[in-house]
Write a protein that holds these residues in place. Structure first.
Motif, short mmCIF file in Angstrom:
data_model
loop_
_atom_site.label_atom_id
_atom_site.label_comp_id
_atom_site.label_asym_id
_atom_site.label_seq_id
_atom_site.Cartn_x
_atom_site.Cartn_y
_atom_site.Cartn_z
N MET B 60 0.85 -1.24 0.01
CA MET B 60 -0.08 0.18 0.00
C MET B 60 0.89 1.22 -0.24
N ARG B 61 0.53 1.98 -0.79
CA ARG B 61 1.39 3.42 -0.92
C ARG B 61 1.15 4.34 0.20
N CYS B 62 -0.10 4.19 0.89
CA CYS B 62 -0.59 5.18 1.99
C CYS B 62 0.14 5.37 2.92
N VAL B 63 0.79 6.46 3.46
CA VAL B 63 1.77 6.30 4.55
C VAL B 63 1.04 7.31 5.87
N ALA B 64 -0.49 7.30 5.76
CA ALA B 64 -1.10 8.13 6.77
C ALA B 64 -0.84 9.56 7.14
N CYS B 65 -0.36 10.21 6.26
CA CYS B 65 -0.16 11.46 6.35
C CYS B 65 -1.35 12.30 6.76
N GLN B 66 -2.49 12.04 6.48
CA GLN B 66 -3.80 12.38 6.94
C GLN B 66 -4.13 13.89 6.45
N ILE B 67 -3.24 13.99 5.15
CA ILE B 67 -3.51 15.45 4.53
C ILE B 67 -5.21 15.15 3.74
N CYS B 68 -5.23 14.21 3.12
CA CYS B 68 -6.67 13.87 2.55
C CYS B 68 -7.86 14.11 3.43
N GLU B 69 -7.46 13.51 4.71
CA GLU B 69 -8.69 13.78 5.82
C GLU B 69 -8.69 15.10 6.04
N LYS B 70 -7.80 16.08 6.07
CA LYS B 70 -7.94 17.04 6.41
C LYS B 70 -8.46 17.96 5.39
N GLU B 71 -8.26 17.72 4.09
CA GLU B 71 -8.63 18.68 3.00
C GLU B 71 -10.10 18.26 2.56
N ILE B 112 -10.84 16.08 -4.57
CA ILE B 112 -9.58 17.02 -3.85
C ILE B 112 -8.63 16.07 -3.16
N CYS B 113 -8.99 14.76 -2.70
CA CYS B 113 -8.13 14.02 -1.79
C CYS B 113 -7.26 13.50 -2.90
N VAL B 114 -7.57 12.93 -4.00
CA VAL B 114 -6.64 12.84 -4.88
C VAL B 114 -5.54 13.87 -5.16
N GLU B 115 -5.87 15.20 -5.49
CA GLU B 115 -5.13 16.19 -6.02
C GLU B 115 -4.26 16.65 -4.93
N VAL B 116 -4.34 16.37 -3.51
CA VAL B 116 -3.46 16.79 -2.37
C VAL B 116 -2.75 15.46 -2.06
N CYS B 117 -2.87 14.29 -2.02
CA CYS B 117 -2.10 13.38 -1.87
C CYS B 117 -0.72 13.42 -2.37
N PRO B 118 0.34 13.55 -1.67
CA PRO B 118 1.83 13.69 -2.07
C PRO B 118 2.34 12.43 -2.49
N PHE B 119 1.71 11.18 -2.21
CA PHE B 119 2.24 9.83 -2.56
C PHE B 119 1.56 9.04 -3.53
N ASP B 120 0.64 9.74 -4.21
CA ASP B 120 -0.15 8.91 -5.33
C ASP B 120 -0.56 7.60 -4.70
N ALA B 121 -1.19 7.81 -3.43
CA ALA B 121 -1.91 6.61 -2.87
C ALA B 121 -3.20 6.26 -3.06
N ILE B 122 -3.94 7.66 -3.63
CA ILE B 122 -5.44 7.50 -3.44
C ILE B 122 -5.74 7.96 -4.85
N LYS B 123 -6.69 7.31 -5.39
CA LYS B 123 -7.10 7.48 -6.84
C LYS B 123 -8.55 7.53 -7.03
N MET B 124 -9.25 7.87 -8.18
CA MET B 124 -10.48 7.88 -8.29
C MET B 124 -10.89 6.37 -9.02
#
Lengths: 218, 200, 386
Positions: B60-71, B112-124
């Motif tokens: 899994m690419r997600c590193v739980a930076c929680q940026i998508c959660e905030k945005e 917006i979660c896809v746009e702000v993810c710095p790790f390309d971990a979440i996509k549509m």
């Protein structure tokens, strides 16, 4: 369109009115004129009918809530401390009274210029919320002033039909005020954050986890 | 003549009706759900988490930076960060999400979660047949249901996936080159060291 | 709690017909009604078939969008603006982006301006096609003209899906430009759709314009005078049908509209037929603008390179930005106090303000005319109630 020139022109032609130029620090450059409540209708009529102004199109009427703010500042005072006069720092608190503000954006269809922003403030946010209605001057203010009354609580004297617009008639309270607390009709929300999460936890502690799948449970 | 306008209009309707037998342009009905139009490539429905390789937890690419959660505007994402770290695709130990929930009854597919993810971990994703009769958890997608492989991503959004793959491969190559240069510098330093540290 | 005291005689809790007027019938049209364009209620007092009084009731779709925006960041409100006038999401985004750009002094690169104009005019095309289709539908044409209009609209929605990812909730504008660049082949597909559009308009005109039933039902119905239109803040095609020569694209000259030649159709009668014809002619003008714009799209960045997605904090101040949306003047008034969330966020909804004169237009006409008049005002409840 020079707002200073317009201000002097109105002050010259509408006797007794007091206008204040409110500067707008943003790059948009849209400064406003604040008028007192007594001469607001006269100022509005002049803006609409003057030959060189002809602001006949009132585009937008809206309200802004400025709640009362407490400012504390440190001041140096000379005080007697143990019999010796010294300079002591004291924290002085002043309360800026809150008010509700109504903002009108005016354009001219005839002369194709604008916008001019006109503002009015109420005295306070409790009993002194009466302002003159500008609906007799511009008909477009009719529904918008009703909305400001509904959502902020400003009572417009002289409005032909002042009642709530968006909320239902038996509703009390004014939702767009900054201190509005929405009713506690909490429902299940699986990804609760911040305020909703706090309310969910409060509910859970009160009802002792009666409902299935409350927020936070995995 | 009275009714001339109506007759002209009826001629127009007749042209459309008979034309639909001969010209594809005028026959626009698709007999859904037996026939389905192919999805347009850029379409977006709900988010999913991308994993590289075969193991969805390991890759899994997600590193739980929680940026998508905030945005996220309607706050439909819920993340709990893990306590330990696991190595990512470059071998660097990173945190991972212990819990990653998306409530798709709240999600408005704004991307917006896809746009702000710095790790390309979440996509549509493009899957929309997600209706369920379970009121309380059916539309709450957890980490496992959200994880789909990079091969799936390449199948649904080929152009986007190719661009992401190229970018990530380029970053990996740069990291490896930097690591190689660092080890080489260290080796040459140790090789020189005995000469300078020799007792006189 | 409200301490404000209401003046007397409000019409909500009491019936509008007094005890002496037994011949009058009070009817509630809506909120569930096939022709009110959403959850819209009108309390109508009828004398036989003639309308005596009409009071609209709003608020059935109120979603407190303005309050939500106070707790979201500036960017977080952008997907919510899609859902205001849900038929024309791109122009909603554009008005909001324009207001924020005025507030913070952000420049938009040229390619982004061209993309904005192209997508904005495509939105205008599909909105007017929708409106004309629905107007026909409301007057009882059993769906055929509506489906012809929707057939063209589907082509435009396919274009939006290929560009932004969604057919209606596009979320396409960003502060300082657009979110995503044109994919390969999009411009050719768009040119083809726009080139085919005049043929559809010709067919539609042949179907409807000299149709006697349409002319009887719409000419001299719901006449709006020029003075009342200006005073009541009516904007958009409804005002232009009454002879008010005010098109914000020509007056404010926002974006790059001063580079394109297009005419502004004006009506002279101000009735339902004029509003319908003005929209048909506006579609032709939009096709002209699109052909000019698509020929000249320059290369370059699509968003201001200095703008970051996260952490946007404009300086304290306020701004009012408006555009010529397909329904009228759509404006956003933003007050910033320097924090990432706006202090006050206000949407100036053209549909609500165009409804100010609904009673004036309907009184004295028949019940059947209410539907035609309401259809010609072109409202979308998402915008009226926000």
């Amino acid at each position: 369109m020079n707002l200073e020139a317009i201000k002097s022109e109105i002050e010259a032609n509408v006797p007794g009115c007091r206008l204040e130029l409110v500067a707008n620090p943003s790059p948009s450059g849209q400064h406003s004129l604040r008028t007192g409540a007594e001469h607001a209708v006269a100022v509005a009529v002049y803006l609409r009918d003057a030959e060189d102004l002809r602001f006949d199109f009132c585009s937008n009427v809206t309200g802004i809530d400025w709640p009362s703010r407490e400012l504390s500042e440190k001041v140096k005072v000379r005080k007697l401390v143990d019999g010796v006069e010294q300079e002591v720092e004291e924290v002085r608190k002043t309360t800026l009274a809150g008010s509700l503000e109504v903002v009108y954006h005016l354009f001219s269809v005839e002369k194709k210029h604008g916008p001019i922003t006109l503002r009015m403030r109420t005295e306070d946010r409790d009993a002194g919320v009466h302002l003159p209605s500008l609906t007799p001057v511009w008909r477009s203010a009719e529904l918008q002033e009703r909305e400001v009354f509904d959502l902020f609580g400003v009572v417009f004297d002289g409005h032909p039909d002042l009642r709530r617009l968006l909320m239902w008639p038996a509703f009390t309270d004014h939702p767009m005020r900054r201190d509005y607390v929405d009713p506690d009709d909490y429902e299940y929300e699986p990804t609760a954050h911040d305020e909703v999460l706090r309310r969910a936890q409060q509910h859970r502690s009160e009802t002792d986890g009666e409902h299935p799948g409350e927020a936070g449970e995995r | 003549m009275v009714g001339e306008g109506i007759l002209k209009g009826m001629a127009e309707t007749a042209r459309n009706f008979f034309g639909s037998f001969v010209s594809k342009d005028r026959l626009t009905t698709v007999q859904y759900p037996e026939e389905r139009e192919p999805r347009i490539e850029a379409a977006r429905d709900f988010p999913f988490l991308v994993y590289d390789g075969a193991d969805w937890q390991q890759g899994m690419r997600c590193v739980a930076c929680q940026i998508c959660e905030k945005e996220c505007p309607p706050k439909c994402i819920f993340i709990e960060k893990s306590k330990d770290k696991k190595p990512d695709a470059n071998g660097k130990p990173q945190f991972y999400p212990a819990v990653f929930n998306i409530d798709i009854s709240v999600c408005m597919s704004c991307q917006i979660c896809v746009e702000v993810c710095p790790f390309d971990a979440i996509k549509m994703d493009v899957d929309y047949d997600l209706s369920t009769d379970d009121r309380f958890g059916g539309l709450l997608l957890n980490k496992q249901r959200l994880s789909k492989s990079n091969d799936y991503y390449r199948r649904i959004h080929p152009t986007e996936a190719a661009e992401v793959d190229a970018r990530l491969a380029g970053e990996r190559a740069r990291q490896e080159a930097k690591a190689k240069a660092a080890t080489e510098a260290r080796l040459t330093a140790t090789a020189v060291q005995p000469a300078s540290g020799e007792p006189r | 709690m409200s301490t404000a005291t209401l003046p007397t005689a409000h019409f909500d809790l009491e019936p509008m017909t007094g005890p002496s007027k037994e011949q009058l019938l009070e009817l509630s049209m809506g909120p569930q009604h096939p022709s009110t364009h959403g959850v819209f209620r009108m309390k109508v007092v009828l004398d036989g078939e003639r309308v005596v009084r009409l009071k609209p009731v709003f608020g059935y779709l109120h979603r407190n969008h303005e309050k939500i925006a106070e707790s979201e960041t500036y960017l977080g409100s952008m997907p919510y603006t899609d859902r205001l006038d849900y038929m024309c999401s791109i122009t909603n985004n554009w008005a909001y982006a324009l207001a924020v750009e005025k507030l913070a002094g952000i420049q938009v690169p040229e390619r982004a301006e061209y993309l904005r104009v192209i997508t904005g005019e495509l939105t205008r095309l599909q909105n007017h096609a929708c409106l004309i289709g629905f107007l026909m539908q409301d007057m009882g044409s059993s769906g055929t003209p509506l489906m012809y209009a929707f057939r063209e609209r589907e082509k435009i929605l396919d274009l939006f899906e290929a560009l932004t990812g969604a057919r209606m909730m596009c979320n396409y504008m960003r502060f300082g430009g657009c979110r995503v660049d044109l994919p390969a082949g999009w411009l050719d597909q768009a040119k083809k759709v726009v080139a085919d559009f005049p043929r559809f308009l010709d067919e539609y005109e042949q179907l409807l314009v000299s149709n006697e039933i349409l002319m009887d039902r719409t000419q001299e119905v719901g006449v709006l005078s020029r003075e009342l239109a200006v005073s009541a803040g009516i904007s958009g095609p409804m005002a232009r049908a009454s002879g008010v020569d005010y098109d914000i694209r020509k007056v404010d000259r926002y974006s790059i509209y001063d580079r394109f030649t297009f005419r502004v159709p004006l009506g002279s009668h101000g009735d339902v037929y004029d509003r319908f014809m003005v929209r048909l002619l506006e579609m032709r003008e939009s096709v002209g603008i699109l052909l000019q714009a698509m020929r000249a799209v320059p290369a370059g960045p699509i968003v201001d390179p200095k703008m970051k997605i996260r952490g946007f904090r404009p300086r304290p101040g306020e701004a009012y930005g408006r555009i010529e949306a397909p329904k009228g003047e759509l404006g956003f008034y933003l007050v910033s106090d320097g924090s990432p969330n706006p202090y006050r966020y206000r949407v100036r909804p053209p549909s609500l303000i165009n409804l100010t004169v609904l009673e004036d237009l309907c009184v004295g006409r028949n019940v059947a005319d209410i539907v035609a008049i309401l259809g010609s005002i072109d409202i979308v409840l998402g915008e009226v109630d926000r």
